[in-house]
Design a protein around this motif. Structure first.
Motif, short mmCIF file in Angstrom:
data_model
loop_
_atom_site.label_atom_id
_atom_site.label_comp_id
_atom_site.label_asym_id
_atom_site.label_seq_id
_atom_site.Cartn_x
_atom_site.Cartn_y
_atom_site.Cartn_z
N GLN A 125 0.97 7.49 -6.47
CA GLN A 125 -0.13 8.44 -6.71
C GLN A 125 0.30 9.86 -6.35
OE1 GLN A 125 -3.70 7.36 -4.66
NE2 GLN A 125 -4.91 9.05 -5.46
N LEU A 126 1.03 10.01 -5.23
CA LEU A 126 1.48 11.33 -4.82
C LEU A 126 2.48 11.92 -5.80
CD1 LEU A 126 1.56 13.54 -2.59
CD2 LEU A 126 3.43 12.24 -1.53
N GLY A 178 -0.40 1.92 -9.90
CA GLY A 178 -1.68 2.14 -9.22
C GLY A 178 -2.19 0.90 -8.50
N LYS A 179 -3.47 0.65 -8.65
CA LYS A 179 -4.10 -0.49 -7.98
C LYS A 179 -3.66 -1.83 -8.56
CE LYS A 179 -8.24 1.98 -6.46
NZ LYS A 179 -9.73 2.03 -6.48
N ASN A 180 -3.16 -1.81 -9.79
CA ASN A 180 -2.65 -3.06 -10.37
C ASN A 180 -1.48 -3.62 -9.58
OD1 ASN A 180 -4.54 -3.00 -12.43
ND2 ASN A 180 -3.21 -1.86 -13.83
N TYR A 181 -0.73 -2.72 -8.94
CA TYR A 181 0.40 -3.14 -8.11
C TYR A 181 -0.08 -4.01 -6.96
CZ TYR A 181 4.73 -2.78 -5.41
OH TYR A 181 5.87 -3.06 -4.70
N LEU A 182 -1.20 -3.60 -6.33
CA LEU A 182 -1.76 -4.37 -5.22
C LEU A 182 -2.38 -5.68 -5.70
CD1 LEU A 182 -3.53 -1.50 -3.24
CD2 LEU A 182 -1.20 -2.34 -2.98
N ASN A 205 4.89 14.66 -12.72
CA ASN A 205 4.60 13.54 -13.62
C ASN A 205 5.86 13.06 -14.35
OD1 ASN A 205 2.94 11.67 -14.95
ND2 ASN A 205 2.77 13.01 -16.74
N GLU A 206 6.76 13.99 -14.65
CA GLU A 206 7.99 13.61 -15.36
C GLU A 206 8.85 12.71 -14.48
OE1 GLU A 206 11.85 15.73 -17.51
OE2 GLU A 206 10.18 16.95 -16.73
N GLU A 240 0.82 -1.21 0.00
CA GLU A 240 0.00 0.00 0.00
C GLU A 240 0.85 1.26 0.00
OE1 GLU A 240 -3.58 1.80 -0.38
OE2 GLU A 240 -3.41 -0.37 -0.05
N HIS A 241 2.00 1.23 0.68
CA HIS A 241 2.86 2.42 0.75
C HIS A 241 3.45 2.77 -0.61
CE1 HIS A 241 5.54 -1.00 0.97
NE2 HIS A 241 6.59 -0.23 0.80
#
Length: 246
Positions: free
Chosen positions: A204-205, A228-232, A211-212, A197-198
């Protein structure tokens, strides 16, 4: 003048040679791995020490070593001939489970320890203690080598996976992520680290702020579609596979 010169000679200080030829002839060099800075023999001796009353019963170690791209976890038995590696698990083998990137993360280290424990328990090793299901429980100690002990280190992620897998390793929660002196241990933070989660929160932050830098820092995760959520989801899928016994 001659008598004055002799008086000064008498008052001159005496210099003693501290290291004589006999010292150099008896000098012994350190062991090779000590000279190379690879082994701390002071700590190794304490890890291998076994009481004589235990009649040469084996003493097992969970050896964890980390490189920039790989995490090595081994179940080792020490003998007079040297260390015998009974089972081993490497983070580079996690591609079999679909983890193509992030193989040195805290979540990956937990999975490596969990898989090693499962592999060890499948073997017919002889252990003295038994649990309620009459299955042998191995006892082992954690071997960190030269790695510095710090709170939240990924080494303790490996140890957490080994303990959850069924191997008894003496430990406490003082080196787990989320521990602070004088406060109650936060087990939720440890579970978030195990799930990754970290990493998702930082991705995301960073994506919102720069973005670069995000594209450069997580280029491999983006390439393997693990952002994103795919990582989890990738790690959750691996946990389900392990629970199913695959």
């Amino acid at each position: 003048n001659f008598s004055f010169f002799n008086k000064n000679l008498i008052k001159m200080p005496h210099f003693q040679i501290s290291k004589t030829g006999s010292y150099h002839s008896r000098f012994q060099v350190k062991w090779r791995r000590r000279r190379e800075g690879k082994t701390d023999y002071f700590s190794r001796r304490r890890l291998l020490h076994q009481d004589k009353r235990k009649y040469n019963s084996p003493k097992y170690r969970i050896v964890v070593r980390m490189t920039k791209r790989n995490i090595i976890c081994q179940f080792v038995q020490s003998r007079l001939q040297g260390d015998h590696i009974l089972k081993a698990m490497y983070s580079k083998n996690l591609e079999i489970f679909g983890i193509k990137s992030g193989k040195t993360s805290f979540s990956a280290s937990y999975i490596i320890g969990l898989l090693l424990a499962k592999k060890v328990l499948r073997q017919n090793f002889f252990f003295q203690e038994k649990n309620e299901n009459k299955q042998a429980i191995p006892n082992a100690v954690l071997d960190l080598g030269l790695r510095r002990v710090t709170t939240g280190n990924k080494v303790f992620g490996v140890m957490t996976g080994v303990v959850d897998g069924g191997i008894n390793v003496p430990h406490n929660e003082k080196r787990f992520p989320g521990y602070q002196a004088g406060e109650k241990f936060d087990s939720d933070l440890l579970n978030q680290r195990i799930k990754g989660e970290h990493v998702r929160e930082y991705m995301q932050l960073l994506k919102e702020e720069d973005n670069e830098k995000y594209q450069k820092h997580f280029s491999k995760l983006i390439k393997n579609k693990m952002e994103g959520k795919n990582y989890l989801r990738v790690f959750d899928h691996v946990y389900k596979k392990i629970d199913e016994g695959i």
